[in-house]
Design a protein around this motif. Sequence first.
Motif, short mmCIF file in Angstrom:
data_model
loop_
_atom_site.label_atom_id
_atom_site.label_comp_id
_atom_site.label_asym_id
_atom_site.label_seq_id
_atom_site.Cartn_x
_atom_site.Cartn_y
_atom_site.Cartn_z
N GLY A 1 56.21 29.28 17.42
CA GLY A 1 55.55 29.34 18.72
C GLY A 1 54.57 28.22 18.95
O GLY A 1 53.73 28.31 19.84
N ALA A 2 54.67 27.16 18.14
CA ALA A 2 53.72 26.04 18.27
C ALA A 2 54.46 24.72 18.12
O ALA A 2 54.21 23.95 17.18
CB ALA A 2 52.61 26.17 17.24
N ILE B 1 48.73 22.42 -3.78
CA ILE B 1 47.76 23.49 -3.52
C ILE B 1 48.39 24.88 -3.45
O ILE B 1 47.69 25.88 -3.29
CB ILE B 1 46.97 23.22 -2.22
CG1 ILE B 1 47.91 23.18 -1.00
CG2 ILE B 1 46.21 21.90 -2.33
CD1 ILE B 1 47.17 22.95 0.33
N GLY B 2 49.73 24.96 -3.59
CA GLY B 2 50.39 26.26 -3.57
C GLY B 2 50.45 26.86 -2.17
O GLY B 2 49.85 26.35 -1.22
N TRP B 3 51.18 28.00 -2.07
CA TRP B 3 51.35 28.61 -0.75
C TRP B 3 50.03 29.09 -0.15
O TRP B 3 49.80 28.93 1.05
CB TRP B 3 52.34 29.77 -0.78
CG TRP B 3 52.31 30.53 0.51
CD1 TRP B 3 51.82 31.77 0.75
CD2 TRP B 3 52.73 30.02 1.80
NE1 TRP B 3 51.90 32.10 2.07
CE2 TRP B 3 52.46 31.04 2.75
CE3 TRP B 3 53.29 28.83 2.23
CZ2 TRP B 3 52.76 30.88 4.10
CZ3 TRP B 3 53.58 28.68 3.57
CH2 TRP B 3 53.32 29.70 4.50
N ASP B 4 49.15 29.67 -0.97
CA ASP B 4 47.87 30.16 -0.43
C ASP B 4 47.07 29.03 0.20
O ASP B 4 46.47 29.20 1.28
CB ASP B 4 47.05 30.81 -1.55
CG ASP B 4 47.65 32.14 -2.01
OD1 ASP B 4 48.47 32.70 -1.26
OD2 ASP B 4 47.31 32.59 -3.12
N GLY B 5 47.08 27.86 -0.44
CA GLY B 5 46.37 26.71 0.12
C GLY B 5 47.01 26.23 1.40
O GLY B 5 46.32 25.87 2.37
N VAL B 6 48.35 26.22 1.44
CA VAL B 6 49.06 25.81 2.65
C VAL B 6 48.78 26.78 3.80
O VAL B 6 48.53 26.37 4.94
CB VAL B 6 50.58 25.72 2.39
CG1 VAL B 6 51.35 25.52 3.69
CG2 VAL B 6 50.88 24.57 1.44
N ALA B 7 48.83 28.08 3.50
CA ALA B 7 48.57 29.09 4.53
C ALA B 7 47.16 28.93 5.12
O ALA B 7 46.96 29.05 6.34
CB ALA B 7 48.74 30.50 3.94
N ARG C 1 44.57 24.72 11.11
CA ARG C 1 45.20 23.83 12.08
C ARG C 1 45.70 24.57 13.32
O ARG C 1 46.40 24.01 14.15
CB ARG C 1 46.35 23.05 11.43
CG ARG C 1 45.86 22.02 10.41
CD ARG C 1 47.02 21.32 9.72
NE ARG C 1 46.55 20.27 8.82
CZ ARG C 1 46.33 19.00 9.15
NH1 ARG C 1 46.54 18.61 10.40
NH2 ARG C 1 45.90 18.12 8.27
N GLY C 2 45.35 25.87 13.43
CA GLY C 2 45.62 26.60 14.66
C GLY C 2 46.91 27.38 14.70
O GLY C 2 47.33 27.82 15.78
N ILE C 3 47.57 27.58 13.55
CA ILE C 3 48.79 28.40 13.51
C ILE C 3 48.37 29.86 13.31
O ILE C 3 47.62 30.18 12.38
CB ILE C 3 49.73 27.95 12.37
CG1 ILE C 3 49.97 26.44 12.44
CG2 ILE C 3 51.04 28.72 12.43
CD1 ILE C 3 50.60 25.96 13.72
N ASP C 4 48.86 30.76 14.18
CA ASP C 4 48.44 32.16 14.07
C ASP C 4 49.15 32.85 12.90
O ASP C 4 50.06 32.30 12.27
CB ASP C 4 48.69 32.92 15.38
CG ASP C 4 50.15 32.96 15.79
OD1 ASP C 4 51.04 32.92 14.90
OD2 ASP C 4 50.43 33.03 17.01
N ARG D 1 56.21 33.49 9.49
CA ARG D 1 57.56 32.96 9.72
C ARG D 1 57.80 31.72 8.86
O ARG D 1 58.91 31.54 8.33
CB ARG D 1 57.74 32.63 11.20
CG ARG D 1 57.84 33.88 12.08
CD ARG D 1 58.05 33.53 13.53
NE ARG D 1 58.20 34.75 14.35
CZ ARG D 1 58.37 34.74 15.67
NH1 ARG D 1 58.39 33.58 16.32
NH2 ARG D 1 58.51 35.87 16.33
N VAL D 2 56.78 30.88 8.73
CA VAL D 2 56.91 29.72 7.87
C VAL D 2 57.18 30.16 6.43
O VAL D 2 58.09 29.65 5.76
CB VAL D 2 55.64 28.84 7.92
CG1 VAL D 2 55.70 27.74 6.85
CG2 VAL D 2 55.46 28.22 9.30
#
Length: 462
Positions: A201-202, A219-225, A231-234, A240-241
Amino acid sequence: MSKPSIPQGTRDFSPAEVRKRQYIFNTLQNIFELYGFQPLETPSMENLITLTGKYGEEGDRLIFKILNNGLHEKKEADKEKLNNEWAKLLDKPFSSPVVTERALRYDLTIPFARYVVMHQNDIGFPFRRYQMQPVWRADRPQKGRYREFWQCDADVVGSTSLINEAELLCIYQSAFHLLKIPVVIKINSRKLLAGLAEICGAPEKMMDITVALDKLDKIGWDGVAKELEQRGIDANGIARVQNIIGLQGNNQEKLASLTKTMGTSAIALQGIEEIKQTLTYHRELAKPEWDSNIQVDISLARGLNYYTGVIVEVACSGEIKMGSIGGGGRYDDLTGLFGLKGLSGVGVSFGIDRIYDVLEELHLFPEQSAKGSKAIFINFGGENEKYALHMLRQLREIGIASEIYPDAAKFDKQMKYADKRGIPYIILCGDEERQKQLLSLKNFTTGEQKMISLQECISILQ
């Protein structure tokens, strides 16, 4: 006087190290030439405006800028022209004293695009080039990461055929097969990443998602999340990512799952089809003895702005922790940055310094790659020196790397020199050898020594 040093993130290379590096360069050059690529070189420095805005926000921060030291004062008209160029680039008024107008080369791709535009009337398209030169990045030095390092690139510009992508995959596999480095080659598409942004949706945040995903290994998934959130992703988009990049199975199964999961995005489906076609071409080109080491990886991002289609990245498999040792992808309109629109290209790069470190760590350099002279003549001076020079010339004429100690020094000093150099054979031409028109050959490793003819010596040394 203070102890001499070199800048942090740079290195000296000893003769043995240079020979090992040349082994890598020669291996890659032979493969590039086999695939019909032509050599190219560009200057170490480029105009700063050529590089800025081409590598994303993080890349721009790592460009090594060069101060205008020693340059003559620019004319006011030149300063005004430069300010206008920067204003156009930044999309806002710009006026500044001219402190820096040049920078060290950040990679080989942007200079290549600049070259193509400048020489478009002299080039036959599609243009296949390879380039092996150093690049510079103002990064923090660490294992496998340097401020000055070499890249080896192979690019094709002027063709949209996915045969090019398949051939570049073959170049990677051929190179690492010959170098005996176990690798995994990841493949994805920036079109899939654009589709991922749509599904979240972005769509306008495709680059934000790409920059975050590019750090997944670090940085692993937790860091990416966490970064995606910043960065404004809900939360729904982040979920979904995570669901999409977590898809499992072989390449065929992953692509089938992606087709179902991302079927609402036309650009994602286009990316999936391009990966399928690339792998189909690759199966026709690849040698059976090459490892089946190509993996579809939706998390692969390649955080450079100019990629538009299929992207690839190479990493060591097994226990070696080195990060990426190669990568590249499709850039549909890179030359458009310099005014030449509609010229598609695709390329890959080899990280020479990291490849060197891997070969060293795995003890994969061939023994002969670090060797220099095969034999050294001991210098006894006088007529014996003259006789030794005559023999030395004949060895060199047939291609045997050899040398003579330049001074008639003490025998022990000359032997220590040979030992320190790692020269495997010692040749002695004393009074007896000269009178009999023979020479004495000593194996430095075994200690065996015998008086033989020049032809017998040649047979042993060849």
